[in-house]
Structures are given as C-alpha cells and as structure tokens.
Design a protein around this motif. Structure first.
Motif, PDB file in Angstrom:
ATOM      1  N   GLN A   1       1.031  -1.110   0.129  1.00 35.12           N
ATOM      2  CA  GLN A   1      -0.177  -0.003  -0.094  1.00 35.12           C
ATOM      3  C   GLN A   1       0.723   1.335   0.106  1.00 35.12           C
ATOM      4  N   LEU A   2       2.144   0.993  -0.213  1.00 38.14           N
ATOM      5  CA  LEU A   2       3.081   2.393   0.088  1.00 38.14           C
ATOM      6  C   LEU A   2       3.257   3.054  -1.687  1.00 38.14           C
ATOM      7  N   PRO A   3       3.110   4.056  -1.840  1.00 39.74           N
ATOM      8  CA  PRO A   3       3.283   4.747  -3.057  1.00 39.74           C
ATOM      9  C   PRO A   3       4.595   4.101  -3.807  1.00 39.74           C
ATOM     10  N   PHE A   4       4.307   4.012  -4.982  1.00 37.85           N
ATOM     11  CA  PHE A   4       5.609   3.595  -6.105  1.00 37.85           C
ATOM     12  C   PHE A   4       6.054   2.116  -5.565  1.00 37.85           C
ATOM     13  N   VAL A   5       5.521   1.218  -4.842  1.00 31.13           N
ATOM     14  CA  VAL A   5       5.952  -0.028  -4.548  1.00 31.13           C
ATOM     15  C   VAL A   5       5.096  -0.826  -5.700  1.00 31.13           C
ATOM     16  N   THR A   6       5.806  -1.809  -6.462  1.00 37.18           N
ATOM     17  CA  THR A   6       5.270  -2.505  -7.214  1.00 37.18           C
ATOM     18  C   THR A   6       6.248  -3.788  -7.544  1.00 37.18           C
TER      19      THR A   6
END
Length: 456
Positions: free
Chosen positions: A404-409
């Motif tokens: 759910q953290l931004p830019f984590v993929t």
C-alpha cells in the motif's frame, strides 16, 4: 526562566489556591450551619421548658393563690441549681416574695417576652447571665422564670473553638489535597510535555508514556500515540513518495527532453519527427497520470470529499464493476465470481468504484488463464469487508506490508502501465472511509481486503 512557586501566573499555584478557597468556603458553610442549628436547637428547648414552667406556675396561682405559688416555687428551689433554673416572684412594688434571684430587673416589664440579662443569685450573690421570660399575674404580682446562660455561653465558646479548629484542619487538608492533586496532574503533564519536546526535535519514534492505570491520562496518551503512529506513517510515506517521485519522474522527463531536443535536429525526416512526437506525448501522458494519481491519494488522505458521502449499495457497486470488466476478463480467459452480501454504507461512490477497479485491474494482471477472480462481500461488526482474490503467484511475504506504499510494485522496471500507485490510492480511500487495506497470500493467489466503516 523558572517561575516562582508563589507566582499567580503559575497554574499550579492557582489550582492549589482555588482548591483551598473552595474547600475552606464549603467547610465554613457546613460548620456555620452546624453552629447556628445547634444554638437554635438549644435556645428552642430552653424556651419550651421555661414556657412550660411559666404555664405550670400560673396554674398553681389560679388554683392555690399567691401562697400556693410561693410554696410551689420553694419546692423547686432545691433542684434549681442542677437544672440551672432561676425563679423570681415579686409583688407590685418589685419586692422579692420567693425565688433564687435577689430583685426584679430594672427596666423589664412583666410579660415583655424573652429577654437576656444579668441578675444576682441569692445563694452565691454573683451576677449571672440569664435568659428568661416573665408574666404579670392577675393580682399584680410579677413572675419571672429563666435559665442560667453561663453554661450555654461556655458551650458556645467550646463550639466556636471546635468550629475554628475544624476550619483550620480543613484549610490544611485542602492545601495538602490541592498540592497532591497538582503534583499528580502536573507530573503527568510534564511527562507528556517532555515527550512532546523530544518529538518536536525530530524523534518521531517517541510515544507518550502510559502508566497502565487506565485513567483519563492513559486514555489521552493512547489517543496521542495513535495520532503519532499515523503521523509517523504519513511522514514515512511522504519521504518514500518524495524519493520515488524523484526517481519515477526523472526518467520520463529526461526522455521527454531528449525527444524535444531530437525534434530540433536538422535532417530529420517527417516520419522520425512523428515518432519523436508520439514518444514525447507518451512520456507526458505518463507524467500526468502519475501526478493525477498522487493528487487523488493526497485528497483521499486529507479527507477531501467527505461532504459528498452518501448511502452506497456495495452489492450494486460490485455488480456494476463486474459488468464493466467482464469483457476484459473474457479476453484474458478469466472468470469473475461474486459471493456474499453487505448492507449499504455511507461513502464516496466514485472513489469506492475507483478502489474496486484498481483491485480488479491488479488481479487480472496476475491471474492465470482459465482461473477465477473471486469478489466477496461480508459484514464484520460495524464494518463491511470487500475482498478481491486472484489465483496468481501471490506476493513475497516481506512485500505484503509494503503493497500500500506509493511507488511499490512487483515489477522492478515499473512499466508505464504500472507506476505502483494503484494500491496506495486504494489504501488512502479505505482510511478516508474509517477502515483500512490489507493483503494476504491465499495459496494460491493474493487476497486484497477493503475494510469500510458503515458509518465513518
């Protein structure tokens, strides 16, 4: 600067003084009421006894005449000292006929009501304070009956001293109580203030101390700690987002610059220029898409749009999403299955649709052909749970808490189609709705769960 312990600007001093004044006033009011009540009770009983004796002696006079009255008074005199009783029978001229008082008091007319005065007793020849009442007899004689007030005055002094002593003790106790109270209150406040100073200096890992008593201070500290947890999470996300923005936007902006510079190169064919323009446009679209998603996340985190909350039928929301994505799923040879029910909630319909769409797109990205994506609705107390599960490879355990953290993929290359902001937006939307987002491996696949408060 250290404040003086006696400074009225010090809240501790004001609190002690307020406690002292209020306690003292309350105690004084109670003791004054006791003092007045005791005096009135004693005076009332004295008047009742004297009135009864006057009535009895008047009856003796009517039945037996003056001589009989004198005999009745003489009969009472042997026990008069024990009862502090005083009697005086005088003729018209004021001469004493019977009793234990020497003479009729000057200026006092018979039948003038209750009086307080000083008279001389016959047996001791001393002036004594008395409280008495008198009547005028039919024959012109005057009869006075009273009680020695010396014992009552002594009782008043003892009672007054007792009241003063009790008031002093109450004053001392109120000061001690106020001091202990302020010591307890301000020691807890000092702990909170010291921790707050440490946090202000930049150490966001600090938390308000709790003593395990479960009192209001512990409850307040718990609430503040929850707030600090959320602030630390947001600050951490902000740092991660800032670093990720710098990383994710640097590459497309650099490529965009290269495309623009390439357009100005001489000798370029029209076809090459069209290719460069198309690639530059794609880079711009990617940057705009990332910035748009970041804006949506920021708005959701800030709670903007709560005024647009309305009753949302989750079953209809799910059915609409399934109807929209079924053609895409059919192209990938994936089935969409819906199970469960949930009551309507108060929420932001477009944002909830966006969150569900993000989950479905994420699930279809990793769902193998010929498998199903399960969408389940159910209730958990005051919350509604909406989950989406695929049958894909799942996620490494160490990555679950970071989804759910931004830019984590999961895609290290971070392709244009996946900037790692989809689940971050989903998590922000769930928090806006009083809930949260979680993900877990379902063996096989990944199960993403939206927890939404029915009344945020």
């Amino acid at each position: 600067m250290v404040k003086s312990p006696l400074s009225f600007k010090d809240s501790r001093t004001r609190l002690v003084l307020a406690s002292m004044v209020l306690s003292t006033l309350l105690t004084a009011a109670v003791l004054l009421l006791v003092y007045i009540t005791a005096n009135r009770t004693i005076e009332g009983e004295t008047r009742s006894v004297v009135s009864a004796e006057l009535t009895g002696l008047a009856d003796e006079y009517e039945r037996l005449g003056l001589v009989g009255l004198m005999v009745a008074i003489e009969r009472r005199l042997p026990t008069a000292s024990e009862r502090d009783a005083l009697y005086l029978l005088a003729d018209r001229s004021g001469k004493t006929l019977a009793g234990n008082l020497k003479r009729w008091p000057e200026g006092i007319a018979a039948g003038s009501g209750w009086v307080d005065l000083e008279l001389r007793r016959t047996e001791t020849d001393q002036l004594v304070p008395i409280s008495a009442a008198s009547i005028l007899l039919p024959g012109g004689e005057r009869l006075l009956v009273g009680r020695d007030a010396l014992a009552r005055q002594q009782f008043d002094r003892v009672l007054f001293h007792s009241v003063a002593l009790a008031l002093g003790a109450a004053l001392a106790l109120s000061i001690l109580t106020g001091w202990l109270l302020t010591r307890l209150v301000f020691s807890r406040l000092k702990d909170i203030a010291d921790t707050a100073e440490t946090i202000v200096s930049g150490d966001l890992s600090q938390r308000m101390p709790q003593r395990g008593t479960g009192d209001e201070f512990d409850q307040m500290a718990g609430t503040l700690n929850n707030m600090l947890d959320r602030i630390e999470e947001l600050v951490s996300n902000l740092r991660t987002t800032s670093n990720s923005i710098a990383h994710d936007l640097r590459s497309p902006l650099s490529r965009l610059k290269q495309r623009v510079v390439a357009l100005a190169e001489p000798g370029k064919s029209d076809l090459d220029r069209e290719v460069d323009i198309a690639r530059a446009t794609a880079e711009i679209d990617h940057v705009l898409r990332v910035l748009g998603q970041l804006t949506e996340i920021s708005r959701a985190e800030a709670g903007l749009g709560r005024e647009q909350f309305e009753p949302v039928d989750l079953e209809r929301l799910v059915n609409d999403a399934v109807e929209l994505y079924e053609p895409v799923a059919a192209d990938k040879d994936v089935r969409l299955e819906v199970t469960g029910r949930a009551a309507p909630i108060m929420g932001h319909r477009p944002l909830l649709s966006q969150a569900l769409s993000n989950l479905l797109e994420n699930a279809m990205r990793y769902a193998p052909e010929g498998t199903a994506i399960s969408i389940e609705l159910r209730e958990d107390g005051p919350f509604a749970l909406l989950s989406v599960r695929d049958r894909g490879p799942g996620v490494p355990v160490e990555m679950l808490s970071q989804l759910q953290l931004p830019f984590v993929t999961l895609d290290p290359a971070r392709s244009d189609r996946n900037s790692g902001l989809g689940l971050a937006l989903v998590a922000a939307i769930t928090r806006m709705h009083g809930g949260g987002f979680s993900a877990q491996n379902a063996d096989p696949g990944l199960k993403a769960v939206l927890k939404l408060a029915q009344k945020p």
